[in-house]
Motif scaffolding. Structure first.
Motif, short mmCIF file in Angstrom:
data_model
loop_
_atom_site.label_atom_id
_atom_site.label_comp_id
_atom_site.label_asym_id
_atom_site.label_seq_id
_atom_site.Cartn_x
_atom_site.Cartn_y
_atom_site.Cartn_z
N PRO A 146 11.47 2.43 2.11
CA PRO A 146 10.01 2.52 1.96
C PRO A 146 9.61 2.31 0.51
N GLY A 147 8.46 1.75 0.31
CA GLY A 147 7.96 1.51 -1.03
C GLY A 147 7.39 2.77 -1.64
N PRO A 148 7.23 2.77 -2.96
CA PRO A 148 6.62 3.92 -3.61
C PRO A 148 5.15 4.03 -3.26
N ARG A 149 4.65 5.25 -3.26
CA ARG A 149 3.24 5.45 -2.97
C ARG A 149 2.44 5.07 -4.20
N ARG A 150 1.55 4.10 -4.04
CA ARG A 150 0.77 3.62 -5.17
C ARG A 150 -0.71 3.68 -4.83
N ALA A 151 -1.46 4.41 -5.64
CA ALA A 151 -2.89 4.53 -5.39
C ALA A 151 -3.62 3.21 -5.57
N ASP A 152 -3.02 2.27 -6.33
CA ASP A 152 -3.72 1.00 -6.52
C ASP A 152 -3.68 0.13 -5.27
N ALA A 153 -3.01 0.59 -4.22
CA ALA A 153 -3.06 -0.12 -2.95
C ALA A 153 -4.37 0.17 -2.21
N LEU A 154 -5.11 1.16 -2.67
CA LEU A 154 -6.33 1.57 -1.99
C LEU A 154 -7.52 0.72 -2.45
N THR A 155 -8.49 0.58 -1.56
CA THR A 155 -9.75 -0.03 -1.96
C THR A 155 -10.54 0.98 -2.79
N ALA A 156 -11.61 0.51 -3.42
CA ALA A 156 -12.42 1.41 -4.24
C ALA A 156 -12.99 2.55 -3.40
N ARG A 157 -13.44 2.24 -2.18
CA ARG A 157 -14.02 3.27 -1.32
C ARG A 157 -12.94 4.26 -0.87
#
Length: 549
Positions: free
Chosen positions: A477-488
């Motif tokens: 599994p990949g690392p959890r990255r907040a930059d994968a999220l949309t702005a909302r």
């Protein structure tokens, strides 16, 4: 003209790097008695504080006052500064050349050989003809040997170094730049600005050849200077260079911060520095697997060779090989084969031709009589050409040749500490070995997948994961990255951390509770979390805050 006590106090503040206090003191002096010295001090202080537009205004007034007083040497040096500021901060070549001409005229009237040598040096830096450029720079360097102006000698070293790097003699150029940087930090200085100009030359050279270790080491060496005087990367172009080097080195969070700062600095400058920052940020977005965003950034920038290479990569990511080919071929047709970007253009064309199934055309771009066949003087370009040759060999059924060339490319990228290029090449090797040696292929793919995940290169990491699955290996599994999220989704996560319910979040964001529920589910899925509590804990650890939009 003797300085007044107040001017002496203001100069002492500037010498100590207390720029805000110096600015305020000089401003008060200008209000009382607008002398040339007061205007010049105010110009320097505001420039060091990043107020480039105000600095120009004050410096132009200082120039006029010095000229009126018959202090032609001082006026000439202000003209040199104005030339450089217009070029590097505002990308205004016409104004830069105009001010250099005025500086040259007054340097002649001053009978000061040092002022004349400074004009010669900057003229060499600006000359379009390479031979004439070097002649003028070396003329200034020779003059500096008999003049009591160590700053002139140091700057001539830095300009000679950048000239040699840009001309392909990288080792000689970098040695000169190293000497200039060592001198400017160690020797007594009359002009602190020489550190800024030398640092910018060094970063420009490091950006050309992707030499992050050297750039990083000199930036660390500048720490003590920065503690006293502030950041020497005062020009937007300089900061964009550093951001691009950080992108190449895989230090993407730092690159993001530097490039955003560069963009904020270019809000009131010419398009050149802004284009460099936008292009570097577009390259970062493409590597992160966000080609559509990268293309939007490129559309806001002026066309450049580097931008065309990034655009072609984005188009290939989007499955538009024909458009990528067209973009690259149009630039190659008019590009100097001896230029530093030429190997990168050829490598990009090879990828586009292979993606379009045009193996013959891809091979033709790498014919032995082409100037890119041998390793060019720019190491990254050499690695890209070697990788392109490996891809062509693989496409034409020559696994041994492909393995040799891809291995050579991997060695270059590894030595240069270019993790994205190295990971992509390892993935190429995995694809090549998939049938003949599945175990070795799995090892290569696993290594590439790990590197790409650590970088945050989503699309390339997904390709590596697909290769692993084709070999019967489950990707980790990949690392959890907040930059994968949309702005909302980012805003929803921040409010989850505050313990809000879906209806509460809906009220805060003016959404329906149903829509908030969809966003919460998406956040949990993207971050591989199992509950709202886990999401809240993750947000706290990661320092997630709601955006100020």
């Amino acid at each position: 003209m003797a300085l007044s006590a107040d001017l002496t106090d203001a100069a002492a503040l500037a010498d100590a790097g207390r720029w805000a206090a110096a600015r305020d003191t000089y401003a008060a002096l200008v209000a009382q008695d607008p002398t040339a010295d007061a205007y010049l001090g105010l110009a320097r202080a505001t420039w060091w504080l990043g107020e480039a537009r105000r600095a120009l205004d004050h410096a132009e007034r200082a120039f006029a006052a010095f000229e009126a007083e018959g202090r032609y040497r001082e006026a000439a040096m202000v003209g040199v500064h104005l030339c450089i500021w217009y070029l590097t901060n505002f990308d205004n070549a016409a104004a830069g050349h105009g001010w250099l001409s005025r500086a040259g005229r007054l340097a002649g009237r001053s009978s000061d050989p040092a002022a004349a040598a400074w004009v010669t040096l900057v003229s060499g830096y600006l000359a379009r003809d390479q031979a004439e450029s070097l002649r003028l720079i070396e003329s200034a360097a020779a003059a500096a040997e008999s003049l009591p102006d160590p700053d002139l000698a140091t700057m001539a070293l830095a300009d000679r170094g950048l000239w040699h790097v840009a001309s392909g003699d990288v080792d000689r150029g970098m040695a000169l730049l190293d000497e200039a940087m060592a001198t400017t930090f160690a020797a007594p200085r009359q002009m602190l600005e020489v550190i800024v100009w030398s640092s910018c030359n060094m970063l420009a050279a490091c950006s050309l050849v992707d030499d992050l270790p050297r750039a990083t080491q000199w930036c660390r060496a500048a720490d003590r200077f920065m503690d006293t005087y502030g950041c020497p990367f005062l020009q937007a172009r300089c900061r964009a260079h550093y951001g691009r080097v950080l992108v190449a080195a895989g230090r993407w969070d730092e690159a993001e911060a530097e490039l955003r700062q560069a963009l904020s600095m270019t809000a009131d400058t010419g398009r050149g520095p802004r284009t460099e920052a936008l292009t570097a940020l577009a390259e970062l977005r493409q590597r992160q697997g966000r080609p559509e965003v990268a293309l939007e950034l490129l559309d806001a920038a002026d066309p450049t060779t580097a931008g065309i290479v990034v655009r072609a990569a984005c188009l290939l990511d989007l499955g538009k090989a024909a458009e990528a080919r067209t973009a690259i071929r149009g630039v190659l047709a008019v590009h100097d084969p001896a230029g530093p970007d030429y190997p990168m253009l050829v490598a990009a064309l090879v990828e586009a031709e292979l993606s379009a199934g045009r193996r013959a055309e891809a091979a033709d771009a790498l014919r032995p009589d082409r100037p890119t066949w041998s390793t060019p003087p720019y190491p990254r370009g050499g690695g890209l050409v070697a990788r392109a040759a490996g891809l062509v060999a693989a496409a034409n059924g020559d696994p041994d040749g492909a393995r040799q060339r891809l291995g050579h490319a991997l060695d270059i990228f590894t030595e240069l500490e270019l993790p994205f290029e190295a990971a992509r090449t390892e993935l190429d090797l995995a694809r090549l070995l998939r049938t003949a040696d599945p175990q070795a292929a799995a090892g290569r793919a696993r290594s590439a997948h790990t590197r790409l995940q650590q970088l945050g290169a989503r699309q390339a990491a997904a390709e590596a994961a697909a290769v692993l699955r084709s070999l019967g290996v489950t990707p980790p599994p990949g690392p959890r990255r907040a930059d994968a999220l949309t702005a909302r989704e980012h805003d929803v996560l921040a409010l989850l951390a505050e313990g809000l319910t879906n209806p509460d979040i809906a009220g805060r964001l003016f959404l329906s509770p149903r829509t908030v529920g969809h966003h919460v589910s998406s956040v949990l899925r993207k971050l591989d979390l199992h509950s709202r509590a886990e999401a809240a804990a993750y947000a706290v650890r990661a320092g997630i805050h709601r955006s100020s939009r």
